[in-house]
Design a protein around this motif. Structure first.
Motif, short mmCIF file in Angstrom:
data_model
loop_
_atom_site.label_atom_id
_atom_site.label_comp_id
_atom_site.label_asym_id
_atom_site.label_seq_id
_atom_site.Cartn_x
_atom_site.Cartn_y
_atom_site.Cartn_z
N TYR A 154 0.76 -1.33 0.02
CA TYR A 154 0.02 0.05 0.09
C TYR A 154 1.03 1.21 0.06
CZ TYR A 154 -3.50 -3.43 0.74
OH TYR A 154 -4.27 -4.51 0.52
N ALA A 155 2.18 1.36 0.60
CA ALA A 155 2.78 2.15 0.47
C ALA A 155 3.34 2.60 -0.87
CB ALA A 155 4.31 1.95 1.58
N LYS A 156 3.23 1.65 -1.87
CA LYS A 156 3.48 1.67 -3.35
C LYS A 156 2.68 2.83 -3.80
CE LYS A 156 6.60 -1.51 -3.93
NZ LYS A 156 7.80 -1.50 -4.52
N ALA A 157 1.56 2.86 -3.35
CA ALA A 157 0.81 3.79 -3.90
C ALA A 157 0.94 5.27 -3.81
CB ALA A 157 -1.00 3.85 -3.31
N PHE A 158 1.57 5.54 -2.70
CA PHE A 158 2.31 6.73 -2.58
C PHE A 158 3.72 6.96 -3.19
CE2 PHE A 158 -0.31 7.83 1.20
CZ PHE A 158 -0.73 8.92 0.62
N MET A 159 4.32 5.92 -3.20
CA MET A 159 5.77 5.60 -3.65
C MET A 159 5.98 5.72 -5.28
SD MET A 159 7.39 5.56 -1.12
CE MET A 159 6.08 6.58 -0.12
N GLY A 160 4.98 5.77 -5.86
CA GLY A 160 5.09 5.46 -7.55
C GLY A 160 5.51 4.20 -7.73
N GLN A 161 6.51 4.27 -9.20
CA GLN A 161 7.01 2.98 -9.38
C GLN A 161 8.34 2.65 -8.89
OE1 GLN A 161 5.51 4.99 -12.44
NE2 GLN A 161 3.54 4.13 -11.63
N ALA A 162 8.75 3.54 -7.58
CA ALA A 162 10.22 3.29 -7.45
C ALA A 162 10.65 1.90 -7.04
CB ALA A 162 10.32 4.43 -6.26
N ASP A 163 11.77 1.60 -7.19
CA ASP A 163 12.28 0.43 -6.76
C ASP A 163 12.52 0.23 -5.20
OD1 ASP A 163 11.61 -1.12 -8.86
OD2 ASP A 163 13.55 -0.53 -9.88
N SER A 164 13.48 1.47 -4.75
CA SER A 164 13.63 1.65 -3.65
C SER A 164 12.80 2.48 -2.91
CB SER A 164 15.03 2.30 -3.47
OG SER A 164 15.16 3.33 -2.69
N VAL A 165 12.52 2.10 -1.39
CA VAL A 165 11.48 2.99 -0.79
C VAL A 165 11.98 4.27 -0.54
CG1 VAL A 165 10.81 3.42 1.53
CG2 VAL A 165 10.71 0.74 0.49
N LEU A 166 13.40 4.48 -0.29
CA LEU A 166 13.96 5.79 -0.09
C LEU A 166 13.60 6.66 -1.40
CD1 LEU A 166 15.48 7.67 1.61
CD2 LEU A 166 17.74 6.76 0.92
N ASP A 167 14.07 6.29 -2.75
CA ASP A 167 13.84 6.88 -3.82
C ASP A 167 12.32 7.33 -3.98
OD1 ASP A 167 16.57 6.94 -4.21
OD2 ASP A 167 16.47 5.27 -5.68
N GLY A 168 11.61 6.36 -3.56
CA GLY A 168 10.13 6.71 -3.73
C GLY A 168 9.63 7.88 -2.76
N ILE A 169 10.23 7.73 -1.45
CA ILE A 169 9.81 9.09 -0.74
C ILE A 169 10.51 10.27 -1.20
CG2 ILE A 169 10.45 10.22 1.51
CD1 ILE A 169 9.73 7.48 2.81
N VAL A 170 11.75 10.19 -1.53
CA VAL A 170 12.29 11.36 -2.22
C VAL A 170 11.53 11.75 -3.33
CG1 VAL A 170 14.46 12.27 -3.57
CG2 VAL A 170 14.66 10.78 -1.31
N GLY A 171 10.90 11.01 -4.41
CA GLY A 171 10.25 11.33 -5.26
C GLY A 171 9.00 12.02 -4.96
N LEU A 172 8.23 11.47 -3.98
CA LEU A 172 7.00 11.93 -3.32
C LEU A 172 7.35 13.41 -2.81
CD1 LEU A 172 4.05 11.03 -2.57
CD2 LEU A 172 5.16 10.77 -0.37
N PHE A 173 8.36 13.60 -2.06
CA PHE A 173 8.73 14.91 -1.61
C PHE A 173 8.99 15.79 -2.54
CE2 PHE A 173 9.72 13.03 2.92
CZ PHE A 173 8.68 12.88 3.22
N VAL A 174 9.68 15.49 -3.49
CA VAL A 174 10.28 16.46 -4.52
C VAL A 174 8.80 16.95 -5.24
CG1 VAL A 174 11.17 16.85 -6.91
CG2 VAL A 174 12.47 15.62 -5.11
N MET A 175 7.85 16.16 -5.52
CA MET A 175 6.38 16.23 -6.02
C MET A 175 5.85 17.62 -5.06
SD MET A 175 3.76 14.26 -7.37
CE MET A 175 2.75 13.43 -5.97
N ALA A 176 6.09 17.20 -3.77
CA ALA A 176 5.26 18.14 -2.87
C ALA A 176 6.05 19.38 -2.83
CB ALA A 176 5.55 17.79 -1.63
N THR A 177 7.37 19.76 -3.15
CA THR A 177 7.74 21.07 -3.41
C THR A 177 7.30 21.58 -4.88
OG1 THR A 177 9.99 20.32 -4.30
CG2 THR A 177 10.02 20.25 -2.27
N ALA A 178 7.25 20.58 -5.74
CA ALA A 178 6.79 21.36 -7.04
C ALA A 178 5.26 21.79 -6.84
CB ALA A 178 6.69 20.24 -8.23
N MET A 179 4.60 21.20 -5.92
CA MET A 179 3.05 21.71 -5.81
C MET A 179 3.19 23.27 -4.93
SD MET A 179 1.41 18.26 -4.23
CE MET A 179 1.00 16.85 -5.34
N VAL A 180 4.32 23.41 -4.12
CA VAL A 180 4.22 24.59 -3.67
C VAL A 180 4.52 25.59 -4.50
CG1 VAL A 180 5.85 26.03 -2.02
CG2 VAL A 180 4.77 23.67 -1.33
#
Lengths: 317, 554
Positions: B350-376
């Motif tokens: 279920y965490a994958k839903a937020f992580m996108g298609q990232a293989d590594s969890v860390l990369d997934g979280i980083v990707g999510l957070f970068v998107m959050a800065t893009a939203m700002v």
């Protein structure tokens, strides 16, 4: 309670500061019941600030203000049932029609006389079915005018009410206010249009930099100032130029013009008669001249209106 | 007229005093009807959207988790830091009510908070700013009647939405107490931010500043509870949660323990805020804020007296504010990203839903957070781009165009300021993110990686600005509202689309989600090229129409 003896507006020594800026600096204003008072002053002199304090939407820092004998801040609601107000810059709700806005504003005063409202809509040639966003400035002004003039208010407070109106509608406004004045309503009319004030008002108060500099009936004010005389003398000015009681003397061949204090007018006319003038025009000072005189010369600081009137006469002589 | 005091012989001094309670609210019923009449459509839309979302999400979750086994399986993996940070600390995930809470509660809470803020400002400070309050107060209207009518209507909206959410949930077969607690907690957030918006409307003197101030409080409340939820022990949030009004409402634990007393805090903040606002209102002039305006320069400098100079000057406050917000966000994300990934179970589907298609969890979280800065960054860009319509609607555009300025050049300058500064915010927050993350990982190579991830959002930011350009050209009267709806939908779908079980084609058709979430996935050129072409088309079509059509004021 003797209503007739209570002034419609009584303001004494009013002070209002905005931060470091002093907008009102001891202003005095008195409007008797049934009086139509012109309220004059240059931009930024404090007219609208005074009106906002009288409406109880701004508070004075010092001084006294009474509206129909009541406290404009504390008794705002009761007093507002008895007054009507027109601002100079009317902003309406873009999605409501002009007619809706009139009814809302009338209702908030305490009810609307439909016949009177429809009659005024007709006289001001307003289309009440149009959304306010499509109105021009003049039409928005008409909405506020109809709402105010259709009321049974004892006192009308009008802050540059005709700004944006065409001359035809200005005429309608003048007629309606005259009718109301005949019915004994009191009016405070702030305006920059001298002709309008001269037509409507029996008295004027002139303010400057937050202080009252001149107040009284128009007739009295004119007496305090000099009459302009222009005359055609076949013999030219001659010894006339030596008279000490003539001011602003200008001679162009046979044409002679000057101003003279009302008190000296008789003597000067006798002198002129002896010189067989071919034509003579004498004009009392216009309101515009009275007004400009106050702003053309520096006035000494004074404490009250009477003092100001005397001082201005003294400085003009 | 019997209420009038006898006329005194001398005028009494105009000293400040308290208004008698009855007179302070005269005309309140009339004004309440008036506020309802002006706002009924907006109110109805808020009710339908928020209550409708509950029913829709419930239905999708009932289908997704049909059996108790499936729900138990979900409950075992539901509590991930990303979910906790974004949508609140999960609890009771083994029940449909608990799942509904996880999926929709935070969206509802934040939405109702914004609804309270925007509606209250629209009928409060905005009315005062444009002089209509003065016209109303010249009638036989109590000092507080208009404000109270406004507060009552906006508070009534919260109560109505809360009740309808509660009844809807009961109607869907969820436990009654949990249903009512969920509705009450949502209503409570609405009422709490009503109080905050009422205060903001008294402290500031423009509607824009009032909205900004109250929105900042909402944003901080969201962030504070996010930190508290991430630092939770089990399913008890850290005590920091009590520092945020949204946290109070979360602590009502609807469909969990159903704790009712925090509702008192929420309602107390709402009523308290309105009362303090009332005290301030009775002490100040109509139209004024608490802080007096300071005098400014008497002359415009050469650079200000140009189209670009004016555009930048008008946006100066938001430009600085949003940049600081973006930098703070980047710093925060960079600092917590690796800590979060340590807590996360990499096998969690279920965490994958937020992580996108990232293989590594860390990369997934980083990707999510970068998107959050893009939203700002995109939020600033959209807000700034709407200034074109604001200038037009207010009538300030006409005198500018009466000068020797072409319409296209004028509009393009404003849009370029919006997009350009949005990109500055995007890149700057990506850089700070990268530096903070590199420091925590002791790996300097992270800086260019994250910077690349940030810059990948430039085309999607241009598309979001392009939506505003297009709307300002073609639908001027609805441009600002629809721009924000599109922006909001893009954010919600990019964040939560997978959770809502939306089809991938729909998710990928929105600008933020269409951008590859680097570094978790490869940086593909194709989506960026498509986004850029779409942006170009929106800008061109919008500007062409803006040049050709009549100017219309509000």
């Amino acid at each position: 309670m003797n209503a007739a003896s209570t002034p419609a507006i009584e303001v004494a020594g009013l002070v209002k500061r905005f931060g470091a800026v002093t907008a009102l600096d001891g202003l005095d204003l008195r409007v008797e019941q049934g009086q139509v008072m012109g309220f004059l002053g240059p931009n930024g002199s404090g007219k609208s600030t005074t009106i906002r304090i009288l409406l109880g939407i701004a508070r004075a820092d010092a001084g006294a203000a009474r509206l129909l004998g009541g406290d404009p801040w504390r008794e705002a609601v009761e007093l507002h049932r008895r007054i009507a107000y027109v601002p100079g810059d009317v902003n309406l709700w873009p999605n409501l029609t002009g007619g809706q806005a009139i009814d809302i504003l009338s209702r908030l005063r305490g009810g609307v006389d439909r016949t009177r409202r429809d009659e005024l809509v007709e006289r001001f040639d307003l289309d009440p079915g149009k959304k306010a966003r499509t109105y021009s400035k003049g039409n928005r002004q008409k909405v506020a005018l109809v709402a105010a003039l259709a009321s049974d208010a004892e006192l009308l407070i009008l802050d540059e009410p005709t700004s944006g109106l065409d001359p035809l509608m200005e005429g309608v406004f003048t007629d309606v206010v005259r009718e109301l004045a005949h019915q004994g309503r009191s009016v405070l009319l702030s305006s920059h249009i001298f002709a309008e004030v001269e037509k409507l008002c029996d008295s004027v108060t002139i303010i400057r930099a937050g202080r009252t500099v001149e107040a009284g009936t128009l007739a009295d004010l004119r007496h305090l100032h000099r009459t302009s005389v222009s005359v055609v003398l076949p013999g030219g000015a001659g010894t006339l130029a030596r008279r000490a009681d003539l001011h602003d003397l200008a001679v162009d061949g046979e044409r002679v013009s000057f101003t003279v204090d009302d008190a000296e007018l008789g003597g000067v006319l006798a002198d002129l008669a002896a010189r067989s003038p071919r034509s003579l025009v004498s004009t009392p000072p216009s309101l515009e001249e009275l007004f400009l005189r106050h702003y053309g010369v520096e006035l000494p600081a004074t404490d009250d209106a009477a003092g100001a009137a005397v001082a201005s006469k003294a400085s003009a002589s | 007229m019997t209420a009038l005091a006898p006329a005194p012989s001398r005028p009494t001094p105009a000293t400040p005093g308290h208004t008698p309670p009855v007179a302070a609210f005269t005309a309140f019923p009339d004004l309440t009807r008036f506020v309802l009449r002006r706002n009924w459509l907006r109110l109805a839309i808020w009710v339908i959207v928020l209550v409708g979302m509950v029913a829709m999400v419930y239905e999708s979750q009932r289908v997704a988790f049909p059996t108790q086994e499936s729900r138990d399986a979900y409950a075992a993996v539901a509590n991930t830091p990303a979910v906790a940070a974004l949508t609140g600390l999960p609890y009771g995930a083994g029940t449909l009510g608990g799942i509904l809470n996880i999926k929709i509660w935070m969206t509802l809470a934040v939405s109702i908070g914004f609804a309270s803020i925007f509606l209250l400002t629209r009928n409060g400070r905005a009315e005062e700013e444009n002089g209509r309050t003065e016209l109303i107060r010249a009638g036989a209207v109590g000092h507080h009647a208009y404000s109270l009518a406004n507060q009552l209507v906006v508070g009534g909206l919260s109560v109505a939405i809360g009740l309808l959410i509660g009844l809807t949930c009961i109607g869907l077969g969820l436990p009654a107490e949990g249903s009512l607690a969920m509705g009450a907690s949502i209503a409570g957030v609405g009422i709490a931010f009503l109080g905050i918006a009422a205060l903001a409307g008294q402290l500031t003197s423009t509607s824009r500043a009032a909205n900004s101030l109250a929105s900042i409080v909402l944003g901080v409340s969201y962030l504070v509870r996010a930190i508290a939820d991430v630092q939770a022990e089990g399913d008890t949030p850290s005590p920091l949660s009590w520092a945020s009004p949204i946290g109070w409402a979360q602590n009502m634990r609807s469909f969990g323990e159903n704790v009712w007393w925090p509702l008192l805090l929420l309602v107390g903040l709402g009523i308290g805020g309105c009362l303090v606002a009332g005290v301030i209102e009775s002490r100040r002039d109509v139209g004024a804020g608490v802080l007096p305006d300071r005098p400014g320069p008497a002359r415009a400098t050469g650079s200000l007296a140009s189209v670009l100079g004016l555009a930048v000057r008008l946006e100066r406050g938001p430009m600085i504010g949003w940049l600081l917000g973006g930098l703070a966000g980047g710093l925060f994300y960079g600092g917590v990203a690796s800590a979060m990934s340590d807590l996360l179970d990499s096998g969690n589907a279920y965490a994958k839903a937020f992580m996108g298609q990232a293989d590594s969890v860390l990369d997934g979280i980083v990707g999510l957070f970068v998107m959050a800065t893009a939203m700002v960054a995109a939020a600033f860009a959209v807000q700034s781009a709407t200034s074109v319509r604001l200038e037009e609607a207010s009538g300030r555009l006409e005198p500018q165009l009466a000068g020797a300025v072409s319409r296209t050049r004028w509009a393009l300058t404003h849009y370029l300021v919006a997009a350009g500064w949005g990109i500055v915010i995007l890149v700057a927050s990506g850089l700070v993110f990268g530096l903070a993350f590199a420091a925590s990982q002791s790996d300097p190579d992270q800086v260019p990686r994250i910077l690349a991830a940030s810059t990948a959002y430039i085309p999607s930011l241009l598309v979001l600005v392009g939506v505003t350009v297009l709307l300002t050209g073609w639908l001027p009267h609805q441009a600002i509202l629809v721009s924000w709806i599109v922006y909001g939908a893009s954010v919600i779908i990019a964040m939560f689309g997978p959770l809502f079980s939306l089809p991938d084609e729909v998710i990928d058709a929105t600008p933020l989600a269409a951008t590859p979430r680097v570094p978790g996935v490869e940086l593909q050129a194709m989506p960026l090229v498509v986004l850029s072409l779409v942006a170009l088309a929106f800008w061109a079509l919008g500007l062409l129409r803006f040049r050709a059509r009549d100017l219309t004021q509000a």
